[in-house]
Scaffold this active site. Structure first.
Site, PDB file in Angstrom:
ATOM      1  N   GLU A 130    -100.419  14.582 -38.848  1.00  0.00           N
ATOM      2  CA  GLU A 130     -98.833  13.113 -38.377  1.00  0.00           C
ATOM      3  C   GLU A 130    -100.015  11.474 -38.129  1.00  0.00           C
ATOM      4  O   GLU A 130     -98.962  10.539 -38.607  1.00  0.00           O
ATOM      5  CB  GLU A 130     -98.417  13.563 -37.283  1.00  0.00           C
ATOM      6  CG  GLU A 130     -97.719  14.714 -37.896  1.00  0.00           C
ATOM      7  CD  GLU A 130     -96.734  14.550 -38.652  1.00  0.00           C
ATOM      8  OE1 GLU A 130     -96.005  12.918 -39.385  1.00  0.00           O
ATOM      9  OE2 GLU A 130     -96.451  15.607 -39.388  1.00  0.00           O
ATOM     10  N   LYS A 168     -78.404  22.260 -25.645  1.00  0.00           N
ATOM     11  CA  LYS A 168     -77.081  21.533 -26.589  1.00  0.00           C
ATOM     12  C   LYS A 168     -75.470  22.286 -25.409  1.00  0.00           C
ATOM     13  O   LYS A 168     -74.742  20.509 -25.337  1.00  0.00           O
ATOM     14  CB  LYS A 168     -76.852  22.113 -27.411  1.00  0.00           C
ATOM     15  CG  LYS A 168     -78.188  22.089 -28.267  1.00  0.00           C
ATOM     16  CD  LYS A 168     -77.844  22.594 -30.244  1.00  0.00           C
ATOM     17  CE  LYS A 168     -77.572  23.794 -30.573  1.00  0.00           C
ATOM     18  NZ  LYS A 168     -79.545  24.535 -30.046  1.00  0.00           N
ATOM     19  N   THR A 169     -75.135  23.557 -25.035  1.00  0.00           N
ATOM     20  CA  THR A 169     -74.236  23.580 -24.387  1.00  0.00           C
ATOM     21  C   THR A 169     -74.251  23.190 -23.272  1.00  0.00           C
ATOM     22  O   THR A 169     -73.446  22.793 -22.410  1.00  0.00           O
ATOM     23  CB  THR A 169     -74.338  25.299 -24.169  1.00  0.00           C
ATOM     24  OG1 THR A 169     -75.144  26.496 -24.928  1.00  0.00           O
ATOM     25  CG2 THR A 169     -73.173  26.140 -23.609  1.00  0.00           C
ATOM     26  N   ASP A 212     -94.749  16.735 -48.429  1.00  0.00           N
ATOM     27  CA  ASP A 212     -95.570  15.489 -48.914  1.00  0.00           C
ATOM     28  C   ASP A 212     -95.047  15.214 -49.766  1.00  0.00           C
ATOM     29  O   ASP A 212     -95.103  14.819 -50.727  1.00  0.00           O
ATOM     30  CB  ASP A 212     -96.187  15.229 -47.765  1.00  0.00           C
ATOM     31  CG  ASP A 212     -96.002  15.067 -46.417  1.00  0.00           C
ATOM     32  OD1 ASP A 212     -95.241  14.768 -45.851  1.00  0.00           O
ATOM     33  OD2 ASP A 212     -97.358  15.931 -45.227  1.00  0.00           O
ATOM     34  N   HIS A 270     -99.880   9.860 -41.636  1.00  0.00           N
ATOM     35  CA  HIS A 270     -99.256   9.113 -41.774  1.00  0.00           C
ATOM     36  C   HIS A 270     -99.006   7.955 -41.654  1.00  0.00           C
ATOM     37  O   HIS A 270     -98.418   7.039 -41.417  1.00  0.00           O
ATOM     38  CB  HIS A 270     -98.245   9.951 -41.898  1.00  0.00           C
ATOM     39  CG  HIS A 270     -97.832  11.310 -42.571  1.00  0.00           C
ATOM     40  ND1 HIS A 270     -98.154  11.005 -43.934  1.00  0.00           N
ATOM     41  CD2 HIS A 270     -97.369  12.500 -42.364  1.00  0.00           C
ATOM     42  CE1 HIS A 270     -97.754  12.270 -43.966  1.00  0.00           C
ATOM     43  NE2 HIS A 270     -97.530  12.978 -43.625  1.00  0.00           N
ATOM     44  N   GLY A 326     -79.703  21.155 -32.180  1.00  0.00           N
ATOM     45  CA  GLY A 326     -81.485  21.534 -32.105  1.00  0.00           C
ATOM     46  C   GLY A 326     -81.015  22.821 -32.251  1.00  0.00           C
ATOM     47  O   GLY A 326     -80.753  24.055 -32.530  1.00  0.00           O
TER      48      GLY A 326
END
Ligand code: ADP
Ligand code: ZN
Length: 607
Positions: free
Chosen positions: A429, A211-212, A505, A432, A205
């Site tokens: 989006e 994350k930490t 795409d 899609h 990420g």
């Protein structure tokens, strides 16, 4: 998927810096030498000539320093000479009105001594720099003899305050990591049946998304020691040092097992091997090899050592790192969506006195694209602003001021989409997603749709196959192309303008269409391989033209189909895009409810 066209540049640090420093120093030295050479273009004349020149009234001034004389002729050129210890010349000089300056020989300033001194300083600086590099800025108290010792910081369980409650949102990541905690807590449970325990988890990420924090929370939940180190700490000027540090780190962690090793910036060590220049980057490769072999071999009797790695560049990692038994689990830590942002704000607002009128849900709505760290920073900045004004509580205006400040900073770093950008992404989006739903027979089930950026993707529509697939039908391939093109079509229908966002795409769609024609025999050109990769099957230029025509036909037909579908469903397209703008992430179940579609029975990803 919709792509941004911002490219990031990555500069590698470390040994290259040193190289540059040395270059600069050498350059400066060369320049100095050149300069002194220049100033030394002085004619050396003998004493008789000197006296003769003086007598001819051609000398303007002289500087006498002991027996050395430097002087300037009236025409501007310089000379130097040495004079004997006889007083006669003083009178001659005076007679001819030459300016005389006498210098004390003891204070003589010699450019050559100066240069020598400079060289010495430069050499010392280089040695100092090398040593400092080797030790690292944070290596407090270590010296050259501890080079091979790991620089990881170790935290005992009693000092780790974070647990899963400290991490707001990040539901999926937490779910994945629960297993890891159980492995650490009850290794016997898994070993009993011979299960191989996961050894490594890769947290993926952008910076600031926790994350930490998640890694520390895992240690807090599992109540085990936590070794924290950054990948760049392993990279040194001296070959072999990094590998020694890795060895030392794992030896330490094994001593305290069960324990957790957290390696931030894993990409600093874990980059693909064998693409370094100038004979490859031996030091980094050795370090990586050491890491791989430690991960392969560190199962101990007492308990396990779990390695958590963090990176925002999973694409550059060496494939060997991702093999089973190494970092075989990947946990995505994305930018927080609306509800996660609200929860994160709540976590950080705990110790701060906020005006009770403030609605954090509304603040969350106004901070799309903010990372967890940005949100923590937002609360803190607002508190500072309020304190400066001696207020009793943080009010809305302070939060707004802080927000603008952070957005301004972020815009420079990019990835905050403007409102207009977000609208285009939402339609893209939705296009899609809707086409996936409109071709249920031939599409994989929809999982989720998001306009939260990740990497260079501004938004993503995920769908997953229900089961492992071994073959794909022509219908499925066509449906996939229709869905891929749906992003652009939706943008075109809604805004009547073209953006670059659909670029990836198109790559995918073109690739599928080409494979249909050239590899799978799914066009009028018949079941013949026209693939350059199978070099034996060469084809004529005339055939190449027909291949292009077939590919174009497939793409055009799919594009038209996507357009027809979306035009017929424009109400649903608007509805979906609006909801997506509002909520930022929508799971398939929510979309089924919104559009009033019957959910697919085989839908596995219940959220
Ligand atoms: P990363 O390691 O991904 O760069 P960090 O874990 O260092 O990010 O996050 C930086 C800070 O941002 C954390 O210390 C915390 O204050 C805040 N933060 C990030 N994500 C969250 C979250 N999900 N919940 C609460 N705080 C968060
Ligand atoms: Zn797309």
């Amino acid at each position: 998927m919709r792509l941004s066209n911002k490219h990031k540049k990555y500069f590698s640090k470390g040994p290259k810096n040193l190289f540059i420093l040395i270059l600069v120093l050498l350059g400066m030295l060369a320049l100095l030498t050149k300069l002194t050479d220049y100033t030394r273009q002085i004619k050396t004349i003998n004493y008789s000539t000197f006296i003769h020149e003086v007598e001819q009234d051609r000398v303007r001034e002289v500087t006498v320093s002991g027996q050395d004389v430097q002087g300037i002729f009236k025409n501007g050129s310089c000379f130097e000479t040495v004079i004997p210890y006889i007083p006669r010349h003083w009178d001659i000089l005076k007679e001819h009105n030459v300016n005389i300056r006498v210098e004390n020989t003891a204070n003589q300033f010699n450019i050559w001594y100066f240069l020598l001194f400079g060289l010495l300083i430069a050499a010392l600086a280089i040695i100092w720099f090398l040593l400092r590099q080797a030790r690292g800025a944070s290596g407090g108290g270590s010296n050259i003899f501890t080079l091979g010792k790991s620089r990881a910081k170790m935290f005992l369980p009693s000092t780790i305050k974070e647990n899963f409650d400290s991490v707001a949102g990040a539901v999926e990541a937490k779910e994945e990591l629960k297993d890891v905690i159980d492995f650490l807590r009850n290794p016997a449970k898994y070993r009993r049946l011979g299960a191989k325990i996961t050894r490594g988890v890769m947290l993926i990420g952008e910076p600031g998304n926790g994350k930490t924090l998640l890694a520390r929370a895992v240690a807090g939940e599992a109540n085990c020691p936590f070794f924290s180190v950054s990948g760049s700490d392993f990279i040194e000027v001296f070959v072999g040092v990094g590998a020694a540090r890795v060895r030392d780190l794992f030896a330490q962690a094994r001593k305290f097992a069960p324990s957790i090793i957290f390696i931030d910036e894993l990409d600093a060590v874990g980059r693909q091997r064998g693409n370094g220049f100038g004979g490859g980057n031996d030091e980094r490769e050795q370090t990586l090899n050491q890491l791989l072999s430690e991960m392969d071999g560190f199962q101990t009797q007492g308990g396990s050592v779990m390695v958590l790695g963090a990176t925002n560049r999973p694409d550059v990692l060496d494939k060997a790192l991702l093999r089973p038994g190494r970092f075989d689990r990947r946990v995505v830590v994305p930018y927080p969506d609306l509800s996660s942002r609200e929860q994160i704000l709540h976590v950080h607002a705990k110790g701060v006195s906020l005006d009770p009128e403030i609605d954090l849900a509304m603040i969350a709505r106004g901070t799309p694209g903010f990372s967890g760290a940005d949100l923590a920073n937002l609360i803190n900045e607002a508190a500072i602003i309020a304190s400066k004004k001696n207020q009793n509580a943080v009010c809305l205006k302070d939060l707004e001021e802080a927000r603008d400040k952070i957005i301004f900073g972020k815009e420079i770093k990019s990835m905050v989409q403007t409102k207009e950008d977000l609208r285009v992404t939402a339609y893209h989006e939705s296009g899609h997603a809707l086409l996936t739903l409109l071709q249920p027979e031939d599409s994989d089930p929809l999982h989720k749709v998001t306009i939260i950026p990740r990497g260079r993707a501004l938004g993503v529509t995920h769908s997953f196959p229900e089961r492992e697939k071994y073959t794909t039908t022509k219908q499925e391939m066509l449906a996939k192309i229709v869905t891929l093109l749906g992003g652009r079509v939706a943008e075109e229908l809604a805004f009547n303008k073209l953006t670059t966002g659909a670029y990836s795409d198109f790559i995918q769609a073109t690739e599928i269409a080409r494979n249909m024609v050239c590899t799978y025999g799914m066009s009028d050109l018949g079941p013949i391989i026209y693939n350059q990769r199978h070099g034996d099957f060469a084809y004529s230029p005339k055939m190449a033209e027909r291949i292009d025509q077939e590919v174009q036909k497939i793409i055009t037909e799919c594009y038209d189909k996507a357009k027809t579908f979306l035009k017929q469903n424009s109400d649903n397209l608007d509805l979906l895009a609006q909801e997506l703008l509002e909520k930022e992430t929508l799971y398939a179940t929510e979309i089924y409810v919104l559009l009033d579609i019957e959910a697919r029975e085989d839908y596995r990803f219940v959220q």
